[in-house]
Design a protein around this motif. Structure first.
Motif, short mmCIF file in Angstrom:
data_model
loop_
_atom_site.label_atom_id
_atom_site.label_comp_id
_atom_site.label_asym_id
_atom_site.label_seq_id
_atom_site.Cartn_x
_atom_site.Cartn_y
_atom_site.Cartn_z
N ILE A 263 0.84 -1.20 0.00
CA ILE A 263 0.00 0.00 0.00
C ILE A 263 0.87 1.25 0.00
O ILE A 263 0.70 2.17 -0.80
CB ILE A 263 -0.92 0.01 1.24
CG1 ILE A 263 -2.07 -0.99 1.07
CG2 ILE A 263 -1.47 1.40 1.51
CD1 ILE A 263 -3.19 -0.51 0.20
N ALA A 264 1.86 1.28 0.93
CA ALA A 264 2.71 2.47 1.06
C ALA A 264 3.47 2.75 -0.23
O ALA A 264 3.53 3.90 -0.69
CB ALA A 264 3.69 2.28 2.22
N SER A 265 4.05 1.71 -0.83
CA SER A 265 4.85 1.92 -2.05
C SER A 265 3.97 2.33 -3.22
O SER A 265 4.31 3.23 -3.99
CB SER A 265 5.62 0.64 -2.38
OG SER A 265 4.73 -0.41 -2.68
N SER A 266 2.82 1.67 -3.34
CA SER A 266 1.93 1.98 -4.47
C SER A 266 1.35 3.39 -4.35
O SER A 266 1.29 4.13 -5.34
CB SER A 266 0.80 0.95 -4.53
OG SER A 266 1.32 -0.34 -4.71
N VAL A 267 0.94 3.76 -3.14
CA VAL A 267 0.38 5.10 -2.94
C VAL A 267 1.46 6.15 -3.18
O VAL A 267 1.19 7.24 -3.70
CB VAL A 267 -0.23 5.23 -1.52
CG1 VAL A 267 -0.62 6.67 -1.21
CG2 VAL A 267 -1.44 4.32 -1.39
N HIS A 268 2.71 5.83 -2.80
CA HIS A 268 3.82 6.76 -3.00
C HIS A 268 3.95 7.13 -4.49
O HIS A 268 4.02 8.31 -4.85
CB HIS A 268 5.11 6.12 -2.50
CG HIS A 268 6.34 6.93 -2.80
ND1 HIS A 268 6.64 8.08 -2.12
CD2 HIS A 268 7.32 6.74 -3.71
CE1 HIS A 268 7.77 8.59 -2.61
NE2 HIS A 268 8.20 7.79 -3.57
N ALA A 357 -0.35 4.60 4.34
CA ALA A 357 -0.41 5.50 3.18
C ALA A 357 -0.28 6.96 3.60
O ALA A 357 -0.23 7.85 2.75
CB ALA A 357 -1.72 5.30 2.43
N LEU A 358 -0.23 7.21 4.92
CA LEU A 358 -0.28 8.58 5.42
C LEU A 358 0.91 9.41 4.97
O LEU A 358 0.77 10.59 4.62
CB LEU A 358 -0.36 8.56 6.95
CG LEU A 358 -0.78 9.86 7.63
CD1 LEU A 358 -2.12 10.34 7.11
CD2 LEU A 358 -0.85 9.66 9.15
N LEU A 359 2.09 8.80 4.97
CA LEU A 359 3.29 9.55 4.60
C LEU A 359 3.21 10.08 3.16
O LEU A 359 3.39 11.29 2.95
CB LEU A 359 4.53 8.67 4.79
CG LEU A 359 5.84 9.43 5.05
CD1 LEU A 359 5.72 10.32 6.28
CD2 LEU A 359 6.98 8.45 5.23
N PRO A 360 2.94 9.24 2.16
CA PRO A 360 2.78 9.81 0.82
C PRO A 360 1.55 10.73 0.70
O PRO A 360 1.57 11.70 -0.05
CB PRO A 360 2.63 8.58 -0.08
CG PRO A 360 2.32 7.44 0.81
CD PRO A 360 2.93 7.77 2.13
N LEU A 361 0.49 10.43 1.47
CA LEU A 361 -0.71 11.28 1.41
C LEU A 361 -0.42 12.71 1.90
O LEU A 361 -1.01 13.67 1.42
CB LEU A 361 -1.83 10.68 2.26
CG LEU A 361 -2.67 9.56 1.63
CD1 LEU A 361 -3.65 9.01 2.64
CD2 LEU A 361 -3.42 10.07 0.40
N LEU A 362 0.49 12.82 2.88
CA LEU A 362 0.80 14.15 3.43
C LEU A 362 1.42 15.07 2.39
O LEU A 362 1.39 16.30 2.54
CB LEU A 362 1.74 14.00 4.63
CG LEU A 362 1.08 13.54 5.94
CD1 LEU A 362 2.13 13.22 6.98
CD2 LEU A 362 0.11 14.60 6.47
#
Length: 831
Positions: A263-268, A357-362
């Motif tokens: 999730i994190a990598s894809s959202v990034h 996902a919060l980090l890329p969302l920010l």
């Protein structure tokens, strides 16, 4: 806006969702299974024991113990012991657990037999109930005979199940049940025989069972007996399966973590591509909160839907667990569905997807309208303090969630730390590799090779994400294989003529010469003749055992005070032993102090050191001894090992029996010798170590099958993450490939560029995962199993090329659109 943008990016968002579905499915299925297991244990607690409580003793109860037993009026009783049996029909022999039963046992649950009536009639008819698998193995049927010691009786029926037994426990020594009145006729309970007496009780008032246990247990312990209630038995059983559940939970949690990394990598990458669009929205008047919420709603929706789908899949998967673990469960597991794990699954999907996902969302919050004009990779970066705050929240959540799973703060902290170290190592290796490629870039390589290497460190590269995803999955499954090999190596038996593969127990003194002659006449050697003397500790360091039982402040482990030690005497160390402290005494003469050697675990549990006095009770005779040495004993080796070893010159005249070891090269010779020995000496017990080794391997195979099943979640989630990450990079790679084609690159050049990039990533990720697995397995071998480590070749010959090929296939599928269409057509479609 969130809905419109999601429809336009539905393929990528579905891949995000797939990253977390399997992790949620794993957690929900295991939580449901654990809940069902606890409910079944609680509901069937009496049926698991077959009674409300029981009193058991490893010897004939003392006068005081018998008085307590009789005063409580047992409803049933038994004596059980391990012995050889013979099937006269075909001469087959087998090591079994003989249970002589009397009374209406079990009071709860049933003895499952074929025919069904045999469970009710075997006491009156005087028949035996023989384990059903054993009857199939020797082609026996009801009405055939079985010879137990000197007793030959008919088989009344096949025993399929009895309260408290499991498929694993009965495979070691299959049960044979006979009426208690026939035990004496077997003539098997001789001096030195290992036996257990059990008395079963059914009571109307079960509320006061705990008070009864607290009242009688201290008195029974003084008489070397024990009282056990159905609640304490099921609590122990629950704790045993709690450990299994904790392991399965952690395996599911790892799968969930992989999904979160996906999730994190894809959202990034997804948000990175949306930054210009967000800048345009802000130019048109959208606020920070609005642009942030557009994508937060998308990710939150993914988490909820993914959690719901994962929960539904988990409901179906948990139906498999009773089948997977049926060999280890002493009851039939009834599956019901509760709402709690389902709610947890949905909330977990929402919370973990948003958190990771919060980090890329920010980044959407800090996008400036000027970013419409800027072409700067480092623009729109969130402040370091915000980044640290998000990382801290993720770590706290991981700790709290793992603590909830395993109920131990230390283990939870160790697990989170281990997970972070593994992720960090994989990420650092990936970044180091990218930097090394950039620093030592091979400028003289071909154009396609240089271009593929450039993809590993230029903007929008997927090196770190893919190496972490590939490496962690490979690490998990490789560690499984390496650890399995270590366990199997511990059970392996050498087939050389110097190694014993047959152990013959319970040889009485008057039988020694005859048994030895029977073995040698068949051309087989008697490798060792080991004398065994039974005794108990009477006094430890100047304090009597009876006083220690009454004293609740001492540090000595309880088993020491009640244990009947089987000791031996010899003048040399065995191959499985090594002196840690003191000096080995090979022999003493009459009148000299007796220096004994004890094992390190006995020294630890009895709080004994070199020079401490110990008095033993040897069949009523007290013998004063001194601890002369402490040995490290490798209990894993398949041979007779001892906690206490006396020197020669002390126990030769004590009541004793003997154990012989031999080596028989083939199974046919072993079967013939066993048949002849049991026919001549019915009381002896024969253990064929080859059969034991095969049984251990079968058990390990079943355990590893369960572990493999759980590892599947992690591996398959890793593959989904891999597909999602690689497919997400498709949109960047398509534009680059189109530009290359516009500049004159041919299809085969573009194909080679992509192929080499994904081969590098697949090889690096899987290789790092295998190397990490090698290191972790080596540590397990040295510090946990204390065994030499010989790694399996399977990860090298299967996983390394297999995962690389998988990465390559996914990567090449990305550029098929470019290869099949004109550059202008592709650019129009992508825009």
């Amino acid at each position: 806006m969130a809905w419109r943008d999601a429809k336009a990016s539905k393929v990528r968002l579905l891949l995000f969702m797939a990253s977390i579905i399997l992790g949620i499915a794993a957690v929900v299925s295991i939580q449901l299974f654990s809940t069902n297991l606890k409910d079944n244990i609680q509901r069937q607690s009496k049926a698991l024991m077959g009674a409300d409580f029981k009193i058991d003793s490893k010897q004939i109860p003392t006068e005081r113990a018998q008085a307590i037993i009789d005063s409580l009026q047992p409803g049933a009783y038994e004596v059980n012991f391990v012995s050889m049996v013979v099937f006269p029909k075909n001469g087959g022999t087998k090591l079994v657990k003989v249970q002589g039963l009397d009374g209406n046992f079990p009071f709860y649950g049933d003895i499952d037999t074929q025919p069904t009536a045999a469970a009710e009639t075997y006491q009156k008819s005087g028949g035996a109930l023989v384990d059903a698998t054993l009857m199939l193995q020797f082609d026996m049927h009801p009405g055939d005979s079985i010879k137990i010691g000197e007793l030959t009786i008919p088989i009344a029926g096949a025993l399929k199940a009895i309260p408290g037994s499991t498929a694993i426990s009965t495979s070691v020594a299959p049960p044979v049940i006979i009426p208690y009145r026939y035990i004496k006729a077997t003539n098997l309970l001789q001096f030195g025989s290992r036996k257990e007496y059990q008395y079963y009780y059914k009571v109307q008032d079960t509320v006061n069972l705990k008070r009864l246990q607290d009242l009688l247990e201290p008195e029974l312990e003084l008489e070397n007996a024990d009282l056990d209630t159905h609640t304490s038995t099921t609590n122990r059983l629950g704790r045993r399966y709690d450990n299994v559940g904790k392991f399965l939970n952690l395996a599911a949690f790892i799968a969930l973590l992989l999904g979160c990394i996906g999730i994190a990598s894809s959202v990034h990458i997804y948000i990175k591509e949306k930054l210009k669009a967000i800048a345009v929205l802000k130019c048109m008047g959208a606020s920070r909160l609005q642009s942030f919420l557009i994508f937060l709603i998308q990710i939150g929706g993914i988490g909820i839907v993914g959690g719901l789908i994962g929960s539904l899949i988990g409901i179906g998967i948990q139906e498999l667990f009773p089948y997977l673990l049926k060999e280890f469960l002493p009851f039939d597991l009834k599956i019901t569905i509760s709402a709690q794990p389902l709610i947890i699954g949905v909330l977990l999907g929402l919370f973990m997807s948003v958190l990771f996902a919060l980090l890329p969302l920010l980044r959407t919050w800090y996008v400036s309208p000027l970013d419409v004009l800027r072409v700067d990779e480092n623009s729109s970066q969130e402040p370091p303090s915000i980044r640290l705050l998000v990382f801290g929240a993720i770590l706290v959540f991981l700790f709290l969630f793992s603590f909830w799973l395993i109920k131990d703060a230390t283990y939870a902290l160790a697990f989170v730390a281990g997970t972070m170290i593994t992720f960090a190592v994989l990420a650092l290796v990936a970044m180091f590799f990218a930097k090394m490629v950039k620093r030592f870039f091979p400028k003289h390589w071909s154009f396609t090779a240089r271009q593929s290497l450039l993809n590993l460190f230029r903007p929008n590269n997927q090196t770190v994400v893919l190496v972490v995803a590939i490496g962690l999955g490979t690490f998990l499954i490789s560690t499984l294989y390496f650890t399995k090999d270590i366990l199997l190596a511990k059970a392996e038996i050498g087939q050389t003529s110097e190694n014993a593969n047959i152990i013959i127990l319970d040889i009485q003194p008057k039988q020694r010469d005859s048994v030895a002659k029977s073995i040698t006449n068949k051309g087989f050697p008697v490798l060792k003749n080991i004398p065994l003397v039974t005794m108990r500790m009477h006094n430890i360091n100047g304090t009597s055992v009876n006083e220690l039982r009454k004293d609740t402040t001492h540090q000595i482990r309880r088993w020491i005070l009640n244990h009947e030690f089987r000791t031996t005497y010899r003048d040399s160390l065995a191959l499985s032993e090594e002196i840690l402290e003191g000096t080995w005494t090979p022999e003493v003469k009459q009148g000299e102090p007796v220096f004994i050697s004890i094992s390190d675990n006995l020294a630890r549990d009895a709080k004994l050191s070199v020079g401490d006095p110990v008095v033993f009770n040897i069949q009523g005779v007290l013998m004063e001894t001194t601890v002369g040495s402490i040995r490290e004993v490798d209990w894993a080796q398949m041979q007779l090992n001892f906690s206490v070893v006396f020197p020669k010159g002390v126990l030769e005249q004590a009541p004793q029996f003997n154990v012989f070891t031999s080596n028989i090269p083939d199974e046919k010779g072993s079967a013939l010798m066993q048949r002849d020995l049991v026919a001549q000496f019915p009381n002896v017990t024969i253990i064929d170590l080859r059969q034991v080794s095969t049984l251990i391997e079968d058990i390990l195979d079943q355990v590893s099958w369960v572990i493999n099943f759980m590892a599947f979640f992690s591996i398959f989630t890793g593959i989904i993450v891999l597909i999602g990450s690689v497919r997400t990079s498709k949109y960047q790679r398509i534009k680059e490939s189109v530009l290359l084609r516009t500049l004159g690159a041919k299809n085969n050049q573009i194909l080679k560029i992509s192929a080499l990039e994904y081969v590098f990533l697949g090889l690096l990720g899987s290789l790092v995962g295998i190397v990490l697995a090698l290191v972790s397995s080596l540590c397990l071998a040295i510090f946990v199993f204390k065994e030499p480590f010989v790694p399996s070749l399977i990860p090298f010959v299967v996983f390394l090329p297999g995962i690389t090929i998988l990465v390559l296939a996914i990567g090449l599928s990305n550029i098929q659109t470019v290869l099949r269409s004109s550059p202008l057509e592709v650019l129009r479609r992508e825009s």
